[in-house]
Motif scaffolding. Structure first.
Motif, mmCIF file in Angstrom:
data_model
loop_
_atom_site.group_PDB
_atom_site.id
_atom_site.type_symbol
_atom_site.label_atom_id
_atom_site.label_comp_id
_atom_site.label_asym_id
_atom_site.label_seq_id
_atom_site.Cartn_x
_atom_site.Cartn_y
_atom_site.Cartn_z
ATOM 1 N N ASP A 54 0.685 -1.344 0.103
ATOM 2 C CA ASP A 54 0.014 0.051 -0.224
ATOM 3 C C ASP A 54 0.784 1.330 -0.085
ATOM 4 N N CYS A 55 2.207 1.017 -0.451
ATOM 5 C CA CYS A 55 2.951 2.490 -0.354
ATOM 6 C C CYS A 55 2.590 3.234 -1.594
ATOM 7 N N VAL A 56 1.669 2.744 -2.469
ATOM 8 C CA VAL A 56 1.388 3.756 -3.542
ATOM 9 C C VAL A 56 -0.110 3.712 -3.511
ATOM 10 N N ASN A 57 -0.471 5.102 -3.438
ATOM 11 C CA ASN A 57 -1.903 5.473 -3.680
ATOM 12 C C ASN A 57 -2.122 5.768 -4.998
ATOM 13 N N ILE A 58 -2.910 5.016 -5.676
ATOM 14 C CA ILE A 58 -2.854 5.050 -7.335
ATOM 15 C C ILE A 58 -3.707 6.375 -7.767
ATOM 16 N N ALA A 59 -4.850 6.389 -6.922
ATOM 17 C CA ALA A 59 -5.703 7.761 -7.201
ATOM 18 C C ALA A 59 -4.962 8.931 -7.126
ATOM 19 N N ARG A 60 -4.113 8.906 -5.924
ATOM 20 C CA ARG A 60 -3.396 10.097 -6.015
ATOM 21 C C ARG A 60 -2.245 10.327 -6.910
ATOM 22 N N ALA A 61 -1.607 9.118 -7.073
ATOM 23 C CA ALA A 61 -0.470 9.032 -8.083
ATOM 24 C C ALA A 61 -0.927 9.398 -9.452
ATOM 25 N N MET A 62 -1.995 9.169 -9.771
ATOM 26 C CA MET A 62 -2.314 9.067 -11.228
ATOM 27 C C MET A 62 -3.263 10.396 -11.700
ATOM 28 N N THR A 63 -3.567 11.437 -10.455
ATOM 29 C CA THR A 63 -4.042 12.698 -10.634
ATOM 30 C C THR A 63 -3.332 13.685 -11.036
ATOM 31 N N GLY A 64 -3.626 14.636 -11.885
ATOM 32 C CA GLY A 64 -3.063 15.792 -12.394
ATOM 33 C C GLY A 64 -1.664 15.628 -13.023
ATOM 34 N N GLU A 65 -0.546 16.450 -13.085
ATOM 35 C CA GLU A 65 0.712 16.350 -13.676
ATOM 36 C C GLU A 65 1.374 14.957 -13.332
ATOM 37 N N ASN A 66 1.434 14.661 -12.068
ATOM 38 C CA ASN A 66 2.002 13.525 -11.636
ATOM 39 C C ASN A 66 1.547 12.319 -12.477
ATOM 40 N N GLY A 67 0.134 12.271 -12.750
ATOM 41 C CA GLY A 67 -0.429 11.186 -13.570
ATOM 42 C C GLY A 67 0.174 11.424 -14.917
ATOM 43 N N ALA A 68 0.183 12.325 -15.507
ATOM 44 C CA ALA A 68 0.595 12.496 -16.814
ATOM 45 C C ALA A 68 2.014 11.863 -16.757
ATOM 46 N N ALA A 69 3.167 12.389 -15.884
ATOM 47 C CA ALA A 69 4.194 11.922 -15.904
ATOM 48 C C ALA A 69 4.382 10.743 -15.882
ATOM 49 N N ARG A 70 3.544 10.030 -15.065
ATOM 50 C CA ARG A 70 3.672 8.429 -14.917
ATOM 51 C C ARG A 70 3.440 7.821 -16.497
ATOM 52 N N VAL A 71 2.384 8.282 -16.896
ATOM 53 C CA VAL A 71 1.951 7.868 -18.291
ATOM 54 C C VAL A 71 3.051 7.695 -19.222
ATOM 55 N N LYS A 72 3.862 9.025 -19.030
ATOM 56 C CA LYS A 72 5.010 8.879 -20.005
ATOM 57 C C LYS A 72 6.234 8.216 -19.692
ATOM 58 N N LYS A 73 6.406 7.912 -18.254
ATOM 59 C CA LYS A 73 7.393 7.361 -17.883
ATOM 60 C C LYS A 73 7.231 5.776 -17.644
#
Lengths: 527, 527
Positions: free
Chosen positions: B21-40
């Motif tokens: 549970d160290c990653v909160n997917i909802a938080r991680a995938m929201t906003g610019e952070n989410g966009a960066a994850r999709v690219k990375k």
């Protein structure tokens, strides 16, 4: 007046939890004790079917508490309220009347100023008259030629149930000389779905049925336009090839492009709509209205049996209660549906929707979060195919999955071959019998890799043959099982708010109103 | 030299458990952070595909420990041992060579006195030559007429993989004018399966391929006799209509009734056999040998990428590691496979066998019981169909199910329609994108019934179009993922002892050597 309470507040549930692991299936099913259980633990179903639960993790103690649970949850009273027209679908504030489409078990239901049973029967009659004219060559295409094929355009409940039923009875109908028209189905918004079906039919001799209760389903409206273009491109008239099944208030109801429109209403949810015009139009055209009537009769007989207060004589309620025991006491997460009948190849996909869309919920009927497991994951394939596929995990995997077998003594087509002293049908039946006992009893072995723990619970529904009435009985059995489980879990089994968010976001993607992850993913897929 | 250890003895696994549970997917995938994850968070795959895992429950910390886990389990070294001909299938004491059937990534493998790569290539050539003669009309039926249809008679791995591939490429082949013969499949021992397929084909112009490695599979031998009877009853010669795919040592290899026999061997398990003659014969006849070669090339490219020690550039290994994190740290029991492509309608059924039969085990490679979860339950249907079915539970049910999406930018047939400013293909892609974000981020609402918790992990494999090479890449990706998971769980993923007990008991039922429950059930089914 019934009261609605969460499962974890009930006295019977507290008792049930004490009975965790109280039955060792392997021991219970071995020797004469096992034989006695097979004889004893059987409940009658409609159309001559039987529900045998000998290999389930129950004994008389568990069954007694399950009976208390049925009583404490007022399962039968709630069913009667539903049948009588109560607003059981609290989320959408609607009545739930799919059983009424196949028979009247309780009081008349008057809604929107009409007797709803009369409404459903009137639609059945309208469909039957239309189908008979098509079959008799009285309704024809532009060239005065008969129609040979019917294509249902619908998705979800407008597809899975009718498609599963069509496939289940196609060979039976052929043998009984009542396959009037071949049926095909277009569901996916993937353009390859509609394109492939269109390439496989002779459009000039095809009737297309557009099925959408609301008349607003994205996939179905898109595929309707797809098909209309193809009809026009073939130089044909749309109004000679299109029917609609929808609600009287939907935009489709007034469409000038349809030869005829048949109606359902808001009181029958998609996944319960095979008994309505959604199933009625395509199945009456494919098999004749008499076959559709036989399906409804088998279902109505089930609905009547489901009123029995004695859980041992009410297979749907009993199946529901055992499922709750497995889900909330034994903590099993999935249920596999395993019909030993190739004709039921898509029946598990229908049950997957029926069950998972009805009871895959985390809030109770009042919208309060609940803190116990609800609907299981449902999956399955026909036996014996599954035996050569995922049964390995079911036998020797690290989690236990309860199993729902279905088997028939006789095949549908009746063409068979004897090899090594047995027919294919006997081999099929021998395999389902063998699997039940293998799952229940297991086998010890000095090589751990060849050891079977056993203790894997299953039930089996047994019938003489998969006929229209038997299929109707199966359909209603699972509908009523899911309904009873919804009552016990205190859910509203008749809405599906979980499908909304995806629709909203998809619209935003198509309108290019996206940012963040949504925009990046859209770019990756070139939208 | 590699060492084989249980997952729960590994240092990296202890670290991984700390990261629950160290990653909160909802938080991680929201906003610019989410966009960066999709690219990375994207890994290259073969045939131009990409594996995007932005919406999985991982971050750089988790990925670092997963890399340690890959290293500690020597996943790549074990893969190299497998490729080089080690006895990886410890239960049956066999080599595991399905990758060799599509390319040689490591040393030559000499077994039974032959170079196995040469053996597989020789069979491919033999099949290609035969198929070309059939397509050219040089090999004909009794009347000197060409064959138009090919029917595969096989079950499990001889059915699911080849059938899924055929359906996946049927429309593609039609568009590319390379659909040489229509293919059908008979698998179930249910006599209605064979009877229905026989009624749907013109036997005089049909080639039947009997597929059984051992030559002893009950269902297949039964259906072979079923079909032979039909051929004879049609006044035709069996030897003009039957081929065999089997091992050189099987009883079928010497059958006088076959026009030709193509060989596989004991080193390729059924569920991995699409790359062998099991897939090669039917697919080369249906699509031409060039298309089959393209499938193998896509798979071989995947096999090569799977050798990469860097998990971020090795999609199969990374997918495997994330799956272990989900299964053993997050304790998720199922995985849903959701291809947004109607052509992949049966691909989930193939993966269901591949995964559940390989890793649905409770003992390690040495036959010792293990005490952690192994293979998940796999199920799935194509999107958007599933959205209108079981997605309700995936979005709002009480358990979390990890999701594997698959999507393509372009359709196969290319026939499409624009409605409200978008094509069907765009709508299809918009829906998969929307679902990923809906599952990940959820949505708050004052009405709990309309609230989506989010936090539901998914990955997506994205491609331009479902071509033969892309399909080969998909096939091998999941084969290699399952192989790597078997290494990490310390399982033998290549035997299937769990299917044996049912076979033994079924034989006893047919011989009427039953007592107890087995006898009672047999009586209920009139055996």
């Amino acid at each position: 007046m019934v009261t609605w309470n969460n499962l974890d507040t009930l006295a019977a549930f507290s008792k049930l939890i004490q009975l965790k692991d109280c039955v060792n299936i392997a021991r219970a099913m071995t020797g004469e004790n096992g034989a006695a259980r097979v004889k004893k633990y059987s409940a009658p179903m409609a159309a001559g079917l039987h529900f045998n639960y000998a290999a389930k993790q129950v004994n008389d103690d568990v069954l007694a508490v399950l009976a208390e649970l049925a009583k404490e949850t007022q399962a039968i009273d709630k069913y009667k309220e539903l049948l009588s027209g109560a607003v059981i679908n609290t989320g959408e504030k609607r009545l739930v009347l799919h059983q009424l489409a196949r028979g009247q078990q309780c009081d008349a239901v008057i809604a929107d100023g009409v007797d709803k049973r009369e409404f459903y029967v009137s639609q059945q009659k309208k469909i039957a008259a239309f189908a008979k004219k098509v079959h008799a060559g009285e309704i024809t295409n532009e060239a005065g030629e008969p129609y040979t094929t019917v294509v249902q355009i619908g998705i979800g409940g407008s597809d899975l149930g009718p498609r599963a039923i069509y496939l289940a009875l196609e060979n039976w109908a052929r043998v009984h000389d009542t396959l009037k028209m071949e049926a095909k189905f277009i569901s996916n918004v993937d353009p390859d779905d509609a394109a492939a079906v269109l390439q496989s039919v002779d459009i000039a001799h095809t009737l297309f049925i557009v099925v959408s209760k609301s008349g607003t389903t994205l996939e179905t409206l898109t595929n309707e336009t797809f098909v209309k273009n193809a009809i026009k491109n073939a130089g044909l008239e749309v109004s000679k090839h299109m029917l609609a099944v929808t609600s009287e208030t939907s935009p489709l109801a007034k469409g000038a492009d349809y030869m005829a429109a048949f109606f359902m209403d808001d009181y029958i949810g998609g996944r319960y709509s095979s008994s309505s015009a959604v199933g009625g139009a395509v199945l009456s055209l494919a098999f004749g209205p008499e076959v559709f009537a036989d399906i409804l009769d088998g279902a109505a007989e089930t609905d009547k049996l489901s009123l029995n207060e004695n859980i041992l004589e009410n297979a749907a309620l009993l199946d529901a209660l055992i499922g709750v025991y497995e889900r909330n006491v034994q903590n099993y997460q999935c249920t596999a549906v395993l019909p030993y009948s190739q004709a039921l190849s898509r029946f598990p996909a229908h049950l997957q929707q029926l069950d998972m869309e009805s009871n895959g919920k985390s809030v109770n009927r009042r919208g309060e979060p609940i803190h116990y497991a609800t609907g299981p994951v449902i999956f399955g394939e026909p036996g014996t195919n599954g035996q050569h596929s995922f049964y390995q995990l079911l036998h020797q995997g690290t989690d236990i999955t309860p199993l729902q077998f279905i088997g028939f003594k006789n095949s549908q087509i009746g063409m068979d071959v004897t090899i090594q002293g047995s027919t294919s049908q006997q081999k099929l039946c021998a395999n389902v019998v063998a699997q039940i006992v293998a799952f229940a009893c297991g086998k010890d072995d000095s090589d751990n890799n060849k050891k079977f723990e056993g203790g894997r619970p299953s039930s089996i529904i047994i019938g003489d043959q998969l006929t229209p009435a038997a299929l109707g009985a199966l359909l209603a059995h699972f509908e009523n099982k899911v309904m009873f489980q919804g009552f016990i879990w205190n859910l509203n089994s008749f809405d599906q708010e979980g499908v909304q968010l995806g629709k909203i976001l998809a619209k935003r993607v198509l309108a290019h109103e996206t940012d963040g992850a949504l925009k990046e993913y859209s770019d990756l897929l070139d939208i």
